[in-house]
Design a protein around this motif. Sequence first.
Motif, PDB file in Angstrom:
ATOM      1  N   ILE A 560      -6.931  99.505-106.541  1.00  0.00           N
ATOM      2  CA  ILE A 560      -7.517  98.238-106.066  1.00  0.00           C
ATOM      3  C   ILE A 560      -8.306  97.622-107.220  1.00  0.00           C
ATOM      4  N   PRO A 561      -8.073  96.330-107.526  1.00  0.00           N
ATOM      5  CA  PRO A 561      -8.823  95.704-108.619  1.00  0.00           C
ATOM      6  C   PRO A 561     -10.334  95.769-108.349  1.00  0.00           C
ATOM      7  N   ALA A 562     -11.096  95.955-109.426  1.00  0.00           N
ATOM      8  CA  ALA A 562     -12.551  96.149-109.283  1.00  0.00           C
ATOM      9  C   ALA A 562     -13.216  94.996-108.530  1.00  0.00           C
ATOM     10  N   ASP A 563     -12.730  93.760-108.749  1.00  0.00           N
ATOM     11  CA  ASP A 563     -13.386  92.621-108.095  1.00  0.00           C
ATOM     12  C   ASP A 563     -13.097  92.568-106.602  1.00  0.00           C
ATOM     13  N   GLU A 564     -12.070  93.314-106.164  1.00  0.00           N
ATOM     14  CA  GLU A 564     -11.759  93.295-104.727  1.00  0.00           C
ATOM     15  C   GLU A 564     -12.363  94.483-103.992  1.00  0.00           C
ATOM     16  N   LEU A 565     -12.738  95.494-104.776  1.00  0.00           N
ATOM     17  CA  LEU A 565     -13.262  96.727-104.164  1.00  0.00           C
ATOM     18  C   LEU A 565     -14.389  96.483-103.142  1.00  0.00           C
ATOM     19  N   PRO A 566     -15.392  95.649-103.494  1.00  0.00           N
ATOM     20  CA  PRO A 566     -16.497  95.490-102.538  1.00  0.00           C
ATOM     21  C   PRO A 566     -16.063  94.819-101.223  1.00  0.00           C
ATOM     22  N   ASN A 567     -14.863  94.196-101.223  1.00  0.00           N
ATOM     23  CA  ASN A 567     -14.485  93.413-100.035  1.00  0.00           C
ATOM     24  C   ASN A 567     -13.521  94.118 -99.091  1.00  0.00           C
ATOM     25  N   ILE A 568     -12.991  95.245 -99.520  1.00  0.00           N
ATOM     26  CA  ILE A 568     -11.845  95.760 -98.749  1.00  0.00           C
ATOM     27  C   ILE A 568     -12.204  96.219 -97.340  1.00  0.00           C
ATOM     28  N   PHE A 569     -13.510  96.473 -97.087  1.00  0.00           N
ATOM     29  CA  PHE A 569     -13.892  96.891 -95.725  1.00  0.00           C
ATOM     30  C   PHE A 569     -14.267  95.693 -94.844  1.00  0.00           C
ATOM     31  N   MET A 570     -14.110  94.495 -95.429  1.00  0.00           N
ATOM     32  CA  MET A 570     -14.440  93.303 -94.638  1.00  0.00           C
ATOM     33  C   MET A 570     -13.318  92.990 -93.659  1.00  0.00           C
ATOM     34  N   LYS A 571     -13.683  92.400 -92.505  1.00  0.00           N
ATOM     35  CA  LYS A 571     -12.642  92.101 -91.531  1.00  0.00           C
ATOM     36  C   LYS A 571     -11.667  91.063 -92.085  1.00  0.00           C
ATOM     37  N   PHE A 572     -10.432  91.269 -91.788  1.00  0.00           N
ATOM     38  CA  PHE A 572      -9.319  90.388 -92.175  1.00  0.00           C
ATOM     39  C   PHE A 572      -9.111  90.274 -93.681  1.00  0.00           C
ATOM     40  N   PHE A 573      -9.741  91.182 -94.455  1.00  0.00           N
ATOM     41  CA  PHE A 573      -9.533  91.093 -95.902  1.00  0.00           C
ATOM     42  C   PHE A 573      -8.229  91.793 -96.301  1.00  0.00           C
ATOM     43  N   ARG A 574      -7.429  91.083 -97.053  1.00  0.00           N
ATOM     44  CA  ARG A 574      -6.229  91.676 -97.648  1.00  0.00           C
ATOM     45  C   ARG A 574      -6.252  91.307 -99.123  1.00  0.00           C
ATOM     46  N   SER A 575      -5.880  92.260 -99.965  1.00  0.00           N
ATOM     47  CA  SER A 575      -5.935  91.962-101.393  1.00  0.00           C
ATOM     48  C   SER A 575      -4.868  90.921-101.745  1.00  0.00           C
ATOM     49  N   LYS A 576      -5.081  90.275-102.898  1.00  0.00           N
ATOM     50  CA  LYS A 576      -4.137  89.231-103.320  1.00  0.00           C
ATOM     51  C   LYS A 576      -2.731  89.806-103.431  1.00  0.00           C
ATOM     52  N   ASN A 577      -2.639  91.023-104.015  1.00  0.00           N
ATOM     53  CA  ASN A 577      -1.333  91.668-104.195  1.00  0.00           C
ATOM     54  C   ASN A 577      -0.674  91.945-102.855  1.00  0.00           C
ATOM     55  N   ALA A 578      -1.489  92.437-101.897  1.00  0.00           N
ATOM     56  CA  ALA A 578      -0.942  92.788-100.579  1.00  0.00           C
ATOM     57  C   ALA A 578      -0.415  91.545 -99.880  1.00  0.00           C
ATOM     58  N   LYS A 579      -1.165  90.445-100.054  1.00  0.00           N
ATOM     59  CA  LYS A 579      -0.761  89.208 -99.374  1.00  0.00           C
ATOM     60  C   LYS A 579       0.572  88.697 -99.903  1.00  0.00           C
ATOM     61  N   SER A 580       0.751  88.889-101.233  1.00  0.00           N
ATOM     62  CA  SER A 580       1.985  88.349-101.803  1.00  0.00           C
ATOM     63  C   SER A 580       3.147  89.350-101.730  1.00  0.00           C
ATOM     64  N   SER A 581       2.869  90.558-101.213  1.00  0.00           N
ATOM     65  CA  SER A 581       3.958  91.547-101.118  1.00  0.00           C
ATOM     66  C   SER A 581       4.541  91.557 -99.698  1.00  0.00           C
ATOM     67  N   PRO A 582       5.680  92.176 -99.522  1.00  0.00           N
ATOM     68  CA  PRO A 582       6.246  92.216 -98.160  1.00  0.00           C
ATOM     69  C   PRO A 582       5.542  93.228 -97.255  1.00  0.00           C
ATOM     70  N   ILE A 583       4.584  93.972 -97.813  1.00  0.00           N
ATOM     71  CA  ILE A 583       3.892  94.987 -96.997  1.00  0.00           C
ATOM     72  C   ILE A 583       3.062  94.282 -95.934  1.00  0.00           C
TER      73      ILE A 583
END
Length: 633
Positions: A560-583
């Motif tokens: 997980i990119p360092a700038d996204e780490l603090p946000n991953i436990f937030m509701k409805f947060f998806r990383s930029k990579n995850a959003k652009s992937s088919p996952i």
Amino acid sequence: MALPPSLDESSQAGRNRRRTWIRVLRVSLALAVSLLIFQIKLDYFEAWLYDLRVRVRPAPPLSGQIELILIDRESLSLSKGNPSFREHAQVLRQLLGAEPRAVVYDLRFDEIPGGDVEKMDFAETAGQDPRVLVVTEELLEMKEGEGRRSLPPPFERLRLVPGPKSKDSNNFARDGVTRRFLLEYEGVRAFHLQLAGDIRPELGVPEMVRGQFDFLGAKQAYINFRPTGSYPALKFSELLRGEAPPKERLQGKILIVGNDTHVSEKDYAQIPYSRSSVAMTSAEVHANILDTLLLENSVIRSPWWVDLFFVLIVSLVTVWVVFAAKPARGLLILGASLLVFIFVGGLAFWPFGFWIGMAHPLLTVFLCYYFLIPYRLIIENRRSWEIYQKHKLLQQLEELKTNFISMMSHDLKTPVARIQGMTEIIEKDTAPLSTSQREALDTIRQSSDDLLKFINSILQYGKIEAQQIQLHLQPKDINSLMKEVVRKHDFLAKIKKIKVIEEYDPLFPIQVDPELLKQVFSNLVENAIKYSPEDTRILISTEENNGLIEVQVADQGPGIPADELPNIFMKFFRSKNAKSSPIKGSGLGLYLAQYFTELHGGRVSVESTYGQGSTFTVKLPLEQRSQRPGDLN
Ligand code: ADP
């Protein structure tokens, strides 16, 4: 929607104009306040601050040219009252024998007892010697011109000299304290100036006296006081008893004969050091005046415009602090500026002998602060009320949104369950299906599974928002819960050729809600499989450490990119990579995992390096303490 550039620019210009106006208004307010406060007469307070400065600075030096001869209580008892003219004549002869520069009598002659013969004797001795001076306080004596200033017979030949001190009784501070002295009045110079001029001619010119100013037609200056008792003094009684000091001590000195009997207030003056009515003998005040002239260290009072300048600066700072600075920071700035100002005022006074007006600036600070703070409070109050209203509105909106999502999800659950049911029926049917039909059926099942998972997450989120989640605790072995979760994901891992390695330390059962905890583990394991590339490994381990059960899920995924780490436990947060992937994902998994872990009094954390995998750790206490997230630590 972005505003058209022209509109945006004009509103910006308007805001700038408003800001400039506000600034102009504030400066004008500061100006008005300064001018207003400057009109107030604060002589008493100013003099008090002056006295304070006099008291705290080190005492000024002595010229060493002055000696006091004091008639004290001992002299009174020796002479059985005020010393007589006979005794005065005896002492005077002794003094003159020591060849002083001058003998100054600061006594009231009408209070000295003695018969005509004694008076004549004294008058003879004193009148013959031009070094003997008799001081008069009377201003009138100064006014009437050289020829008419004289004592009544037989003392008419004595040199009567003017030596008025200037008490602040009717002017300035009006506190009866002596701070000033007169240099010259209508062309007549005070004896201090005459004596100083005898020592060095330029010291006798009133215009050359440092800090000299005109007041009520007289040239005046400030006395640079030393504390009481600074001057060497001889007792009149000692001289009477013939205990004369060595000649060198008095030779060339100015000797001032005065009273220190504590009988009459007239013999004393109040001075900056003390407001006691017997603060300093009149003789010592004369000594201080003489030294002020001899050492040329009279205090210079700052002109009015310097004082006004400081008032202006102080009021500008105060107005700025009140309106623009944050309260705590503002107070700090104000305190610091006040300290700096007091320091500058103190430094100017000592060692430079400049008296900067401090009363007006200090009053400005207090008045500005106390009058303007309520105004500031009104503004702050209005602002916080607006924020509160906005917050309330947002809260309502959030509630509305959650309710709506929950309602929708609930209603969607039934049709999805029906789809799943129908899919199962078709799968179980013995009728053969073509390959494309089977593929379509798999997709329907997979999609309805995903949809159901999503709906369940949303429903749980809704429950959390409504605070409806309850823990149903029972003793469970964490290892067995985890094993169950791993089994459930076996198939998914196999598809991606991911090897799941399990390392379980033996654990005692603890009180947990198995359903919620399984959901926590499920999310971590599923994410690890979901985000990791094929042919990688996932390590799942448990251990007991420092009274906590630690469960770790480590993968070799994308990290997980360092700038996204603090946000991953937030509701409805998806990383930029995850959003652009088919996952697929809702962005709720980790939020729910964190919430459920914290409900158990535990904590979930992540360590991840971008490109090198992630390790999620769940720590659970052995004993259940907390039931609500937030009281974990
Ligand atoms: P999602 O439904 O998107 O998986 P989560 O709340 O479970 O939502 O996770 C939030 C985000 O954290 C994900 O979108 C993903 O970017 C990131 N994430 C979670 N677990 C991992 C992991 N094991 N490896 C890489 N990224 C992860």
